[in-house]
Design an enzyme around this catalytic site. Structure first.
Site, PDB file in Angstrom:
ATOM      1  CG  HIS A 117     -18.894  16.691 -28.497  1.00 12.16           C
ATOM      2  ND1 HIS A 117     -18.686  15.316 -28.717  1.00 12.16           N
ATOM      3  CD2 HIS A 117     -17.585  17.059 -29.027  1.00 12.16           C
ATOM      4  CE1 HIS A 117     -17.887  15.124 -29.619  1.00 12.16           C
ATOM      5  NE2 HIS A 117     -17.284  16.230 -29.946  1.00 12.16           N
ATOM      6  CG  ASP A 147     -21.287  13.243 -28.002  1.00 18.16           C
ATOM      7  OD1 ASP A 147     -22.020  14.307 -27.845  1.00 18.16           O
ATOM      8  OD2 ASP A 147     -20.156  13.032 -28.298  1.00 18.16           O
ATOM      9  CB  SER A 222     -16.196  15.246 -32.933  1.00 14.86           C
ATOM     10  OG  SER A 222     -15.222  14.872 -31.989  1.00 14.86           O
TER      11      SER A 222
END
Length: 476
Positions: A117, A147, A222
């Site tokens: 993402h 992901d 992230s």
């Protein structure tokens, strides 16, 4: 005399303690010892050594995408152009979309792992090191299912990759450090513990079993590293539980075991992750079913369907079997089974502990990739129909595995949905399976293309999504 009495009482007390049952002694021994530190070394504990070993491999990842804004339709009017002039209204404007996250160097050849993402939809990617170096990167592999994404650095030198730990050996209570670039302020290290394992219902990808930590993780973290006290990566930070967007002490990391699978696929040059194909559809075990089977808790996965000639069928699995463990490790639900099975190495055999008719049996299932039994033959649909804007493909076990859909479903799968198209406005999604058009079963992409050439006032479309079939009628 007083001194002698005290000493005597001490002897009697010692004798009494010696006479007590052995089970009492550990309670006395476990009393915590509290004392004032007696040296500088005792108050100079630090994680600096761990940070120095691992922080150099944690990078900032920048993504960018240039978008053209639509042309103003008023510029087609000569009077409007004469009155306002061009002023940029008639020329499609460009807007740059940017993303910011973290990544981890996992191989000296220049491989960097980050979250999918973070770079999703990005056409340009750059990586910045803590020492201010910036390097361009290409995207080797994206895996929306986990992901995760793997980047390849261009002309990077003097790389010191970080080691991937055995995440199966991580325990609740282990001290961990989260390293990343929160809010774009620069490399930051936070400390906490592993607060839970095998978290599955997180809503980020599938085939997951997340490591939960209370180390502060914020936007920008992230793709960063969750490291142990040996400076090894036990997971890639990927999500937080938050109502405000900030850290509330509940963060989630993708275990290193899954990261290793994605990295190994990237090293082979594959564009998709090669993972074992199971060939069966699973459902969660409900409390009522568990009680009827004599289980003390609803932990396990019920086999709802088996693909003919798939690994599960060849291994002996049957409908209504309950899978309790993979290679001796308990799996509580379909998600944890998917993670455990997907991280087994290809070419071997997984031993599944199965409950069948009240008895536990162990069944061997081969770890083989899903086959491409027929060419995909992608076709982009156009014209006046509700499916205009879809790219459809022939369904096969390999494509079903790639898109995380049921391989036993018949039909034609949606591979892409063009943004702003008729199909996108209606609500079609990637992974939808077109089963029938106007009552006729669809088995190939060319069949769908041919069927849409006919002009009709209405279209009856049957699709399968999430295991459920729905029929809708749209105007022609």
């Amino acid at each position: 005399m007083q001194r002698k009495a005290t000493f005597t009482r001490g002897i009697l007390l010692a004798a009494a303690l010696t006479a007590l049952p052995v089970a009492v002694l550990p309670a006395v021994a476990q009393t915590p010892l509290r004392q004032v530190p007696e040296s500088r070394q005792e108050i100079s504990l630090s994680f600096a050594g761990v940070v120095k070993k691992s922080a150099g491999a944690v990078v900032n990842v920048y993504g960018a995408r240039v978008e053209k804004q639509p042309r103003n339709p008023f510029m087609d009017d000569p009077f409007f152009r004469r009155f306002f002039g061009d002023r940029g209204f008639g020329v499609p404007q460009e807007r740059v979309q940017r993303s910011l996250g973290s990544g981890v160097v996992v191989d000296a050849s220049g491989l960097v792992v980050t979250n999918n993402h973070v770079i999703e939809g990005m056409s340009e990617v750059k990586v910045a090191f803590a020492d201010k170096r910036e390097v361009e990167a290409t995207i080797l592999l994206r895996d929306p299912r986990t992901d995760l994404a793997v980047l390849k650095l261009k002309n990077a030198k003097d790389l010191v990759p970080i080691e991937l730990a055995d995440s199966d050996k991580v325990e609740i209570g282990d001290i961990v450090l989260a390293i990343g670039n929160p809010f774009g302020v620069g490399q930051t290290v936070t400390q906490g513990i592993v607060s839970a394992l095998a978290r599955t219902q997180i809503g980020v990808g599938d085939a997951q079993s997340f490591i939960q930590t209370d180390a502060a993780i914020n936007p920008g973290n992230s793709g960063g590293a969750l490291v142990d006290m040996q400076g090894r990566v036990i997971g890639i930070n990927t999500a937080i539980f938050s109502r405000s967007g900030g850290s509330h002490g509940i963060g989630f990391a993708i275990p290193a075991a899954m990261v290793r699978v994605v990295v190994e696929s990237a090293k082979t040059g594959a564009k998709t992750v090669r993972r074992p194909w199971f060939g069966a559809r699973l459902q969660a075990l409900t409390p009522d079913v568990a009680d009827g089977l004599g289980l003390d808790r609803p932990a396990g996965s019920v086999v709802a369907g088996v693909v003919e000639k798939g690994p599960a069928a060849e291994g002996g699995l049957r409908r209504s079997d309950v899978i309790l463990a993979v290679d001796g490790i308990a799996v509580d639900d379909p998600e944890s089974f998917g993670y455990r099975f997907a991280t087994r190495p290809l070419g071997g055999v997984a031993s599944l502990t199965v409950l069948r008719s009240g008895k536990r049996v162990v069944l061997p299932v081969k770890l083989v990739p899903a086959p491409e039994l027929r060419p995909r033959e992608p076709v982009t649909l156009s014209g006046r129909s509700p499916l205009a804007g879809l790219t459809v493909m022939n369904l096969s076990p390999a494509l079903a595995e790639e898109l995380a859909i049921d391989a036993g479903t018949e039909g034609v799968v949606v591979g892409e949905v063009e943004e702003g198209s008729t199909a996108a406005r209606i609500g079609f999604q990637k992974g939808d399976i077109i089963q029938a058009l106007n009552g006729e079963a669809m088995t190939g992409s060319r069949e769908v293309e041919a069927a849409l050439k006919e002009r009709r006032r209405a279209w009856e479309v049957t699709i399968s999504r999430g295991g459920q079939s729905v029929t809708s009628v749209f105007p022609g």
